[in-house]
Design a protein around this motif. Structure first.
Motif, mmCIF file in Angstrom:
data_model
loop_
_atom_site.group_PDB
_atom_site.id
_atom_site.type_symbol
_atom_site.label_atom_id
_atom_site.label_comp_id
_atom_site.label_asym_id
_atom_site.label_seq_id
_atom_site.Cartn_x
_atom_site.Cartn_y
_atom_site.Cartn_z
ATOM 1 N N HIS A 188 0.836 -1.212 0.000
ATOM 2 C CA HIS A 188 0.000 0.000 0.000
ATOM 3 C C HIS A 188 0.865 1.254 0.000
ATOM 4 N N LEU A 189 1.964 1.221 0.741
ATOM 5 C CA LEU A 189 2.829 2.402 0.808
ATOM 6 C C LEU A 189 3.533 2.633 -0.526
ATOM 7 N N LEU A 190 3.893 1.562 -1.230
ATOM 8 C CA LEU A 190 4.505 1.712 -2.554
ATOM 9 C C LEU A 190 3.530 2.392 -3.517
ATOM 10 N N VAL A 191 2.279 1.975 -3.463
ATOM 11 C CA VAL A 191 1.268 2.598 -4.331
ATOM 12 C C VAL A 191 1.163 4.095 -4.022
ATOM 13 N N LEU A 233 1.378 -5.934 -8.357
ATOM 14 C CA LEU A 233 1.799 -4.584 -7.973
ATOM 15 C C LEU A 233 3.006 -4.131 -8.796
ATOM 16 N N ALA A 234 3.989 -5.013 -8.941
ATOM 17 C CA ALA A 234 5.189 -4.655 -9.694
ATOM 18 C C ALA A 234 4.862 -4.337 -11.144
ATOM 19 N N ASN A 235 3.942 -5.090 -11.719
ATOM 20 C CA ASN A 235 3.571 -4.849 -13.108
ATOM 21 C C ASN A 235 2.811 -3.535 -13.267
ATOM 22 N N GLN A 236 1.911 -3.252 -12.345
ATOM 23 C CA GLN A 236 1.070 -2.059 -12.446
ATOM 24 C C GLN A 236 1.861 -0.781 -12.239
#
Length: 375
Positions: free
Chosen positions: A272-275, A308-311
């Motif tokens: 969530h923090l990465l986003v 997440l990594a792809n998005q």
């Protein structure tokens, strides 16, 4: 009568300081079975690491050092620096299994001096660990991981003051206080000129701090379209208050807030923090989250982490997920999961190797030769 013109006694004050520097290095051995049989006296070594201004490495002897009793593997610490000085140290060598459990532990009870001559630049234990502990199957309660383990070295170098330092007056410069002061400003809210509403919770902040760190906040607060209202409230949608609080702490301190748990932040929190970091253009915070996620990939998180990594275009994190899934015994389970199928519907195809098989998963209506899946 005493001579009143006699010179006053002058006390000359000198000082010196003995300092220590401590460092640690983890040396991972991935398959002991392949190393066993190298022969007595032969070793594999870690990369060189630096502690106290000297270069060191860990040497592991799968079949024991030359003077080791039969049935033992040996481990030593070697000083690689070309110096004429003797180096005074204390150190420990610990073997950990894949779950972090201690298999063997050796500690120098007194200081050990590493000297420049060949006989004095390498010290350790010939009887470091019984070879049986490294080869028994899992049911015997030993390593149980195919002979995979980590040798951790913690070394302290004791540095005596140089001879020309005894006449110097040593001054210790206090550590920087700016980040601590900024954290205090964030907590007490003094001078705050903007409110941020996140999930029904209000956060007080300083617009110049937000604008300096985040290009998104800069455009929103100081750009051509910024409003003149100094008491304005900005609503942040699609974000949990706890995540925004961590992001705000980073903006003010360049670090993550302390974590209550001993194991640190979990994968969901870092995801969530990465986003959030990507959303507000905080590249350093995004890289920090990516690094932590790379180290926490497991069967429960690999699917969501890959999505997440792809998005969010995290190439290093995506490669780490692919490497994790490509290891024997994992790829089949992951590929057949419903979560992985949902991920593959929105990302590029992967090529994963599982022993002699090559998996080329395609999900959705697209197939090789008919175009790529949407991203």
């Amino acid at each position: 009568m005493a001579d009143q013109n006699a010179a006053a006694t002058v006390l000359r004050e000198t000082s010196s300081r003995c300092v220590t520097e401590c460092g640690a290095h983890n040396f991972e051995v991935t398959n002991y079975a392949l190393l066993s049989g190298m022969g007595i006296g032969n070793f594999v070594s870690s990369s060189t690491f630096c502690v106290g201004g000297y270069g060191w490495n860990i040497r592991f002897y799968p079949d024991g050092a030359k003077n080791a009793p039969a049935g033992y593997a040996s481990a030593f610490l070697a000083n690689l620096s070309e110096t004429k000085d003797k180096v005074t140290t204390k150190y420990t060598l610990t073997m950990l299994d894949k779950d972090g459990q201690v298999v063997a532990n050796k500690e120098v009870s007194r200081t050990r001096i590493f000297s420049p001559d060949p006989d004095g630049n390498c010290w350790g234990w010939s009887e470091f660990v019984e070879k049986l502990k490294l080869t028994k199957p899992p049911s015997d309660g030993q390593l149980g991981n195919g002979g995979c383990f980590t040798i951790r070295c913690v070394v302290t170098v004791i540095k005596e003051p140089p001879a020309d330092q005894c006449n110097e007056k040593l001054f210790e410069i206090p550590p920087p206080e700016l980040l601590g002061q900024l954290e205090h400003v964030l907590k007490d809210g003094k001078g705050a000129d903007i409110k941020l509403l996140v999930g029904g919770r209000e956060f007080n902040a300083h617009r110049f701090m937000l604008a300096v760190w985040s290009p998104v906040f800069h455009a929103q607060l100081l750009g051509p379209m910024a409003e003149e209202d100094t008491t304005r409230v900005i609503e942040v949608v699609n974000m949990e208050p706890a995540v925004f609080e961590m992001l705000l702490h980073f903006i003010y301190t360049d670090s993550l807030p302390p974590c209550d748990g001993e194991e640190g932040y979990g994968a969901p929190e870092m995801q969530h923090l990465l986003v959030a970091a990507d959303r507000y253009g905080l590249d350093r915070l995004k890289a920090m989250c990516e690094e932590k996620l790379c180290k926490s990939i497991d069967m429960k998180t690999v699917t969501s982490t890959l999505a997440l990594a792809n998005q969010h275009f995290c190439e290093r994190l995506k490669n780490a997920c692919e490497e994790f899934m490509s290891k024997p015994g994992r790829v089949s389970t992951v590929l057949l999961s419903e979560g992985f199928r949902r991920v593959m519907a929105t990302c590029f195809p992967l090529v994963l190797k599982d022993k002699e098989k090559v998996w080329r998963p395609w999900v959705g209506t697209s197939a090789p030769g008919n175009g790529s899946c949407s991203g």
